[in-house]
Design an enzyme around this catalytic site. Structure first.
Site, PDB file in Angstrom:
ATOM      1  CG  ASP A  12     -14.618  18.603 -79.104  1.00 26.13           C
ATOM      2  OD1 ASP A  12     -14.822  17.464 -78.663  1.00 26.13           O
ATOM      3  OD2 ASP A  12     -15.480  19.503 -79.113  1.00 26.13           O
ATOM      4  CB  SER A  63     -18.792  17.508 -77.309  1.00 29.18           C
ATOM      5  OG  SER A  63     -17.563  16.971 -77.740  1.00 29.18           O
ATOM      6  CG  HIS A 123     -24.856   9.846 -77.930  1.00 24.20           C
ATOM      7  ND1 HIS A 123     -25.297  10.978 -78.581  1.00 24.20           N
ATOM      8  CD2 HIS A 123     -23.522   9.809 -78.116  1.00 24.20           C
ATOM      9  CE1 HIS A 123     -24.278  11.586 -79.157  1.00 24.20           C
ATOM     10  NE2 HIS A 123     -23.191  10.893 -78.887  1.00 24.20           N
ATOM     11  CG  ASP A 154     -19.829   7.290 -76.691  1.00 26.42           C
ATOM     12  OD1 ASP A 154     -18.850   8.011 -76.965  1.00 26.42           O
ATOM     13  OD2 ASP A 154     -20.982   7.557 -77.046  1.00 26.42           O
ATOM     14  NE  ARG A 190     -21.940   7.147 -82.129  1.00 29.15           N
ATOM     15  CZ  ARG A 190     -21.559   7.710 -80.981  1.00 29.15           C
ATOM     16  NH1 ARG A 190     -21.216   6.950 -79.950  1.00 29.15           N
ATOM     17  NH2 ARG A 190     -21.502   9.018 -80.861  1.00 29.15           N
ATOM     18  NE  ARG A 197     -21.610  15.943 -83.755  1.00 25.91           N
ATOM     19  CZ  ARG A 197     -20.827  15.685 -82.710  1.00 25.91           C
ATOM     20  NH1 ARG A 197     -21.359  15.430 -81.531  1.00 25.91           N
ATOM     21  NH2 ARG A 197     -19.521  15.683 -82.849  1.00 25.91           N
ATOM     22  NE  ARG A 270     -23.761  14.435 -77.340  1.00 23.82           N
ATOM     23  CZ  ARG A 270     -22.435  14.409 -77.418  1.00 23.82           C
ATOM     24  NH1 ARG A 270     -21.753  13.682 -76.554  1.00 23.82           N
ATOM     25  NH2 ARG A 270     -21.799  15.093 -78.330  1.00 23.82           N
ATOM     26  N   GLY A 271     -29.015  15.181 -77.044  1.00 23.00           N
ATOM     27  CA  GLY A 271     -29.838  15.715 -78.109  1.00 23.00           C
ATOM     28  C   GLY A 271     -29.230  15.813 -79.481  1.00 23.00           C
ATOM     29  CG  ASP A 309     -33.116  28.145 -79.306  1.00 27.10           C
ATOM     30  OD1 ASP A 309     -33.524  28.723 -78.287  1.00 27.10           O
ATOM     31  OD2 ASP A 309     -31.924  28.136 -79.638  1.00 27.10           O
ATOM     32  CE  LYS A 346     -16.827  17.633 -81.627  1.00 30.86           C
ATOM     33  NZ  LYS A 346     -17.386  16.730 -80.596  1.00 30.86           N
ATOM     34  CG  ASP A 414     -14.603  14.238 -79.792  1.00 33.26           C
ATOM     35  OD1 ASP A 414     -14.386  13.232 -79.100  1.00 33.26           O
ATOM     36  OD2 ASP A 414     -15.737  14.607 -80.118  1.00 33.26           O
ATOM     37  CG  HIS A 418     -15.151   9.626 -81.448  1.00 33.88           C
ATOM     38  ND1 HIS A 418     -15.290   8.923 -80.273  1.00 33.88           N
ATOM     39  CD2 HIS A 418     -15.690  10.854 -81.208  1.00 33.88           C
ATOM     40  CE1 HIS A 418     -15.875   9.684 -79.364  1.00 33.88           C
ATOM     41  NE2 HIS A 418     -16.125  10.859 -79.907  1.00 33.88           N
ATOM     42  CG  ASP A 455     -15.005  19.061 -75.511  1.00 26.58           C
ATOM     43  OD1 ASP A 455     -13.881  18.546 -75.655  1.00 26.58           O
ATOM     44  OD2 ASP A 455     -15.911  18.947 -76.370  1.00 26.58           O
ATOM     45  CG  HIS A 456     -14.676  15.202 -74.213  1.00 31.21           C
ATOM     46  ND1 HIS A 456     -13.958  14.377 -75.060  1.00 31.21           N
ATOM     47  CD2 HIS A 456     -15.587  15.823 -74.999  1.00 31.21           C
ATOM     48  CE1 HIS A 456     -14.426  14.497 -76.291  1.00 31.21           C
ATOM     49  NE2 HIS A 456     -15.417  15.374 -76.279  1.00 31.21           N
ATOM     50  CG  HIS A 485     -15.590  11.062 -75.279  1.00 28.10           C
ATOM     51  ND1 HIS A 485     -16.761  11.764 -75.086  1.00 28.10           N
ATOM     52  CD2 HIS A 485     -15.308  11.188 -76.597  1.00 28.10           C
ATOM     53  CE1 HIS A 485     -17.158  12.286 -76.234  1.00 28.10           C
ATOM     54  NE2 HIS A 485     -16.306  11.944 -77.160  1.00 28.10           N
TER      55      HIS A 485
END
Length: 544
Positions: A12, A63, A123, A154, A190, A197, A270-271, A309, A346, A414, A418, A455-456, A485
């Site tokens: 990541d 991600s 986000h 970000d 944040r 998360r 973004r969730g 879900d 992750k 990642d 950050h 992934d980035h 990122h």
């Protein structure tokens, strides 16, 4: 069908950078990366912008969309692009939006907008927020309260005051001479307010609940005062770590707590970092995240679907993309056994996002998911994170046998990147390299095939740069460390330790993360769907 194990490692935030002294990947001692590069197929692939379904090529990867794209094998409209499309087509202003407006314009109703105050487009989107405000005005909503979360990841760090000033100007421009009552009501960084998360730290969400909903966080008379005082108390503090606060009036009463009859919209698209606050608003007595006290009766909507879900949130302004026939779904249909292992930070990316926004296995009999609890500590204080533990799970599974496809995520590049701590990020990258080395040795012992990518980008470019790409410095001459990122490409290593050899496929247009699924299916000797982007490898020689 090839029966040797195939192992995917997603590093990541480990991209391909400029190779200068601000490139933590190039600075780190990475003997495994160096060895893998000469051992098989290597190339650099796109992981940002339109290559992963975002609005423009200036949009950095992240991600969520990275794992969605890797698993989907196609370029799907993602994040801001998905909302952009809904705005252009007018879809967003129908359905749920009409219900939001109705609630906010009935009686003493207030519309509360909660989200990340950022134009990083990871986000949330500044443009989306401005459009919401324009439509709020056009729809005659008298009372609006903004609950602002500060970025520092970000976008350039320590710019929260600038974003807050821009928002206050935007509010003033839209309300001047109208009698409308719009204001900022709360805020916070944040990483300590609201945007937890994967249930890693519910106290972060609780802090946001106290600030936004109950109006009981630390009081300040303005957002500007809050940022100034918090910075004075902790010099050099990152925007993402600013304490949660509530704006109060001259009598000390909160100017915008949430009441019965209000409407609440989370404008993050973004969730992963919006799900938990969503649950706090919409779940009933079974909610166990923290003590919410009395939950106000509100009309709640998210920007889009955050968890397919659980259908969370039940009401959203924009419907999500439907991603079917993901690579793991196809592998499950083929009857092959799969393992996904990652630390908590992750875990959802290796499962939910990888599976096309689905948390559950496609076949519980053939799939195993391993969630390794992340440390409850600032990431630069323990930069190795759970790289070694994640590798241990993969190594043990290979030694025991029985799995055909094993995937994992190593989060350090990642999450430590950050923080903007360069030295810690170097240590994180070295821990990732060591973990990949341990996995590679086990794959070789099992006669398997190893695929390593990212992934980035993030850790490979740790300084803010000007338009010419030159590093920027503060007035004191210190580097302006970057916490966001990047738009850099990412590496792709493929090393097959069986008797099969592979060659890179020439002429693949704009090779990127969307080509990974077809590549994995090719390595597994499974058919590739016609609507997938093509494989990046083909059989060179099979001596068996």
């Amino acid at each position: 069908m090839n029966t040797r194990p195939l192992v995917l490692v997603v590093m990541d935030g480990v991209g391909v950078g400029p190779g200068d002294r601000y490139d933590a990947v190039a600075t780190a001692d990475t003997p495994t990366f160096d060895r893998l590069r000469g051992a098989g197929v290597y190339q650099e692939i796109f992981a940002s912008g339109t290559h992963v379904g975002l609005s423009s090529d200036s949009d950095m990867g992240n991600s969520e969309v990275g794992h969605n794209t890797m698993g989907a094998g196609r370029i799907i409209a993602q994040g801001a692009k998905r909302v952009d499309d809904a705005v252009l087509g007018g879809e967003i202003w129908e359905g749920a939006w009409r219900n939001v407006v109705t609630r906010a314009t009935t009686g003493d109703g207030t519309l509360h907008l909660i989200g990340l105050l950022s134009d990083g487009n990871v986000h949330s989107s500044w443009e989306h927020l401005m459009l919401l405000l324009d439509h709020v005005k056009a729809d005659g909503v008298q009372r609006v309260r903004l609950h602002t979360l500060f970025d520092g990841r970000d976008v350039e760090d320590r710019t929260a005051d600038q974003y807050a000033e821009r928002l206050e100007e935007a509010l003033a421009t839209r309300t001047e001479g109208t009698g409308l009552d719009w204001a900022i009501a709360s805020g916070g960084g944040r990483m300590v307010t609201t945007m937890d998360r994967y249930e890693a730290n519910w106290s972060v969400v609780e802090a946001g609940w106290r600030a936004h909903v109950q109006g009981t966080a630390r009081p300040f008379t303005s957002v500007g005062e809050a940022i100034r005082v918090l910075r004075e108390e902790t010099p050099g503090i990152s925007d993402q770590l600013l304490e949660a606060f509530t704006i109060v009036d001259q009598e000390g009463a909160p100017v915008g707590r949430v009441h019965d009859g209000d409407a609440v919209v989370i404008f993050n698209f973004r969730g992963d970092r919006a799900i938990e606050l969503t649950r706090a608003f919409v779940e009933g007595s079974g909610f166990t995240g923290f003590d919410r006290g009395t939950v106000p009766d509100v009309f709640f909507a998210g920007m889009t679907l955050y968890d397919g879900d659980t259908n969370m949130p039940p009401v959203r302004l924009v419907q999500p993309p439907t991603i079917t026939d993901t690579v793991s779904e196809l592998i499950a249909r083929a009857g092959l056994r799969q393992l996904a292992a990652s630390e908590t930070q992750k875990f959802g990316h290796m499962t939910y996002f990888w599976n096309g926004n689905r948390s559950d296995p496609f076949n519980a009999q053939t799939e195993t998911y391993i969630d390794i609890p992340s440390d409850q500590i600032e990431f630069d204080k323990a930069p190795q994170m759970k790289a070694a533990e994640t590798a241990d799970y993969i190594v043990r599974a290979l030694q025991e046998g029985g799995y055909d496809f094993l995937r994992s995520n190593l989060a350090g590049g990642d999450m430590v990147g950050h923080t903007g701590n360069f030295d810690s990020t170097v240590l994180a990258v070295e821990a990732v390299d060591a973990a990949v080395g341990a996995i590679a040795a086990a794959v070789e012992a099992a006669g398997g095939c190893l695929v390593v990518t990212a992934d980035h980008g993030n850790a490979e470019d740790m300084v803010e740069r000007d338009k010419q790409g030159q590093p920027r410095a503060s007035e004191g001459g210190q580097p302006l460390w970057k916490t966001a990122h990047s738009t850099n490409p990412v590496p792709l290593y493929i090393v097959d330790y069986s008797d099969q050899e592979w060659a890179a496929v020439d002429g693949v247009d704009a090779a990127g993360l969307s080509n990974l699924a077809a590549t994995l299916l090719t390595l597994l000797d499974l058919p590739v769907p016609e609507n997938y982007r093509p494989s990046l490898v083909a059989v060179a020689r099979n001596s068996g």
